[in-house]
Design a protein around this motif. Structure first.
Motif, PDB file in Angstrom:
ATOM      1  N   PHE A 163      19.251-116.916  -9.880  1.00 53.01           N
ATOM      2  CA  PHE A 163      18.236-116.512 -10.867  1.00 53.01           C
ATOM      3  C   PHE A 163      17.061-115.856 -10.166  1.00 53.01           C
ATOM      4  O   PHE A 163      16.540-114.836 -10.621  1.00 53.01           O
ATOM      5  CB  PHE A 163      17.714-117.720 -11.654  1.00 53.01           C
ATOM      6  CG  PHE A 163      18.698-118.261 -12.635  1.00 53.01           C
ATOM      7  CD1 PHE A 163      19.927-117.644 -12.835  1.00 53.01           C
ATOM      8  CD2 PHE A 163      18.396-119.390 -13.387  1.00 53.01           C
ATOM      9  CE1 PHE A 163      20.842-118.154 -13.737  1.00 53.01           C
ATOM     10  CE2 PHE A 163      19.305-119.892 -14.295  1.00 53.01           C
ATOM     11  CZ  PHE A 163      20.527-119.282 -14.463  1.00 53.01           C
ATOM     12  N   LEU A 167      15.785-112.148 -10.751  1.00 52.53           N
ATOM     13  CA  LEU A 167      14.417-111.945 -11.238  1.00 52.53           C
ATOM     14  C   LEU A 167      13.709-110.903 -10.373  1.00 52.53           C
ATOM     15  O   LEU A 167      12.990-110.035 -10.888  1.00 52.53           O
ATOM     16  CB  LEU A 167      13.662-113.276 -11.208  1.00 52.53           C
ATOM     17  CG  LEU A 167      12.271-113.291 -11.847  1.00 52.53           C
ATOM     18  CD1 LEU A 167      12.341-112.924 -13.323  1.00 52.53           C
ATOM     19  CD2 LEU A 167      11.612-114.661 -11.685  1.00 52.53           C
ATOM     20  N   ILE A 181      20.076-109.514 -16.612  1.00 49.69           N
ATOM     21  CA  ILE A 181      20.220-110.603 -17.598  1.00 49.69           C
ATOM     22  C   ILE A 181      21.698-110.954 -17.782  1.00 49.69           C
ATOM     23  O   ILE A 181      22.070-112.129 -17.849  1.00 49.69           O
ATOM     24  CB  ILE A 181      19.575-110.215 -18.946  1.00 49.69           C
ATOM     25  CG1 ILE A 181      18.054-110.209 -18.775  1.00 49.69           C
ATOM     26  CG2 ILE A 181      19.975-111.204 -20.048  1.00 49.69           C
ATOM     27  CD1 ILE A 181      17.313-109.879 -20.032  1.00 49.69           C
ATOM     28  N   THR A 184      22.606-112.972 -14.966  1.00 41.97           N
ATOM     29  CA  THR A 184      22.012-114.307 -15.108  1.00 41.97           C
ATOM     30  C   THR A 184      22.914-115.181 -15.983  1.00 41.97           C
ATOM     31  O   THR A 184      23.178-116.346 -15.673  1.00 41.97           O
ATOM     32  CB  THR A 184      20.607-114.202 -15.748  1.00 41.97           C
ATOM     33  OG1 THR A 184      19.800-113.354 -14.938  1.00 41.97           O
ATOM     34  CG2 THR A 184      19.945-115.562 -15.862  1.00 41.97           C
ATOM     35  N   PHE A 185      23.414-114.597 -17.068  1.00 41.00           N
ATOM     36  CA  PHE A 185      24.338-115.345 -17.930  1.00 41.00           C
ATOM     37  C   PHE A 185      25.604-115.712 -17.169  1.00 41.00           C
ATOM     38  O   PHE A 185      26.102-116.833 -17.282  1.00 41.00           O
ATOM     39  CB  PHE A 185      24.698-114.530 -19.179  1.00 41.00           C
ATOM     40  CG  PHE A 185      23.678-114.668 -20.274  1.00 41.00           C
ATOM     41  CD1 PHE A 185      23.297-115.919 -20.734  1.00 41.00           C
ATOM     42  CD2 PHE A 185      23.077-113.553 -20.848  1.00 41.00           C
ATOM     43  CE1 PHE A 185      22.352-116.060 -21.737  1.00 41.00           C
ATOM     44  CE2 PHE A 185      22.127-113.686 -21.848  1.00 41.00           C
ATOM     45  CZ  PHE A 185      21.762-114.934 -22.294  1.00 41.00           C
ATOM     46  N   LYS A 188      25.036-118.634 -15.123  1.00 43.90           N
ATOM     47  CA  LYS A 188      24.999-119.822 -15.977  1.00 43.90           C
ATOM     48  C   LYS A 188      26.416-120.259 -16.375  1.00 43.90           C
ATOM     49  O   LYS A 188      26.712-121.452 -16.451  1.00 43.90           O
ATOM     50  CB  LYS A 188      24.172-119.473 -17.217  1.00 43.90           C
ATOM     51  CG  LYS A 188      23.568-120.648 -17.943  1.00 43.90           C
ATOM     52  CD  LYS A 188      22.396-121.231 -17.206  1.00 43.90           C
ATOM     53  CE  LYS A 188      21.973-122.553 -17.816  1.00 43.90           C
ATOM     54  NZ  LYS A 188      21.101-123.309 -16.914  1.00 43.90           N
TER      55      LYS A 188
END
Lengths: 222, 222
Positions: A163, A167, A181, A184-185, A188
């Motif tokens: 992350f 960022l 993004i 990022t998913f 996750k």
């Protein structure tokens, strides 16, 4: 009666392992699709998910049949309970591999963001945890199961790190934002795949030792 | 024997509903903590999660006891299967409310991003779906369960909309990025809460009609 029951248990175990092998394939293919930007492979993983879903239904059906036919007690009952908890975890893991592939297809419509550092490592570690969780189940190996559970913190830290990396890219250039993004998913999703492996391992410990360690912290290796 | 079994079933149902009420509280408090920027309330939700976890273990234990003592068949077996599937869904929903609260605590360390539009609506809709899913379970109402399942697409669209809203903020000003990402996660958590409600409703349909609609698309209302 007991012999018949044992055979049913073995059949159910084989079915779960076949499902596990399919789920492992989905994970490794989703990682390959991500790293090699392979949209066709990503689509293949998504297309295969239905077979895994059907496998879940089949295992559920046969587990309930087994409960109805026999009256499982003690270790057999634990086995039935473990199967009923592990199967939906596997199905969720497969769904997450599918989610990875959906984001990969979106990412492949744009140029690559940057050489990624943290996510490939995270993905490999999550994949290893799932494989080891299934090994622990096959072998009834509670020591291995506990070792896998301990790796989950490491994966959480790697997710945090990925992350931060992403960022930085977003702050560098707003044109990176939507791709970062998506990544990022993806990070996750792999974190949740590792969580699924952890949940499977908790059920392996329960199966072997009759101890429910979920929600109780990890007890030290016996 | 059957009478004893019926009482055990009723006890189990009560326990599940008590767990359901606790989970509903967690969701509504997490929404309030988000909207009112209430860190203390967010911490309370996180602190209460342990009670919900313990409830899950208790229900699991009693379900297995019931299988061992009795030999459930037909509708009773479906009930046992439904309980074993619904309980972990509730526990996951509570975990997601806890995840919301963790992001809320982080967000409250910084000034508010913007008046939010999409996420509060999404959160309310997800909460309503969970309440209706539990109502459908209590009443054995498969029609209501199917109606809730149909709302899930709507929630998915709202999640997409909230992502677009948050992406705009990120593109507007890089200082918005880290807060907008936290809110993106919150949107995703509520989407998954709605998914959990959907999964519960699939089990309600199974309980009432003996039909497994999971992985089969939603059949039209009978």
């Amino acid at each position: 009666m007991q012999r018949h029951f044992d055979r049913d248990i073995e059949d159910l175990k084989d079915l779960l392992l076949r499902m596990g092998a399919m789920v492992e394939d989905s994970i490794s293919q989703s990682i390959r699709a991500l790293l090699e930007r392979d949209t066709a492979l990503a689509e293949e993983v998504i297309g295969n998910d239905n077979r895994i879903d059907q496998m879940e239904l089949e295992i559920d059906r046969r587990t309930l049949e087994l409960i109805a036919k026999m009256q499982p007690a003690a270790v057999d009952l634990r086995f039935v309970a473990a199967i009923m908890k592990i199967t939906p975890e596997l199905e969720r893991i497969a769904d997450l591999a599918q989610d990875v592939c959906e984001r990969v297809i979106e990412l492949n419509r744009e140029p690559p963001l940057k050489p990624m550092q943290a996510i490939p490592r995270l993905a490999q570690d999550a994949q290893t945890m799932v494989r080891q969780a299934l090994d622990a189940f096959v072998r009834g190996d509670a020591v291995l199961a506990r070792r896998v559970i301990q790796q989950d913190d490491n994966v959480d830290q790697q997710t945090e790190q990925s992350f931060r990396e992403l960022l930085t890219y977003m702050l560098e250039d707003p044109r990176n934002i939507s791709r970062a993004i998506r990544l990022t998913f993806i990070g996750k999703y792999f974190e949740r795949i590792a969580d699924g492996a952890t949940n499977i391992c908790e059920m392996v410990v329960y199966l072997v030792e009759g101890k429910m360690i979920k929600h109780a912290g990890v007890a030290p290796d016996a």
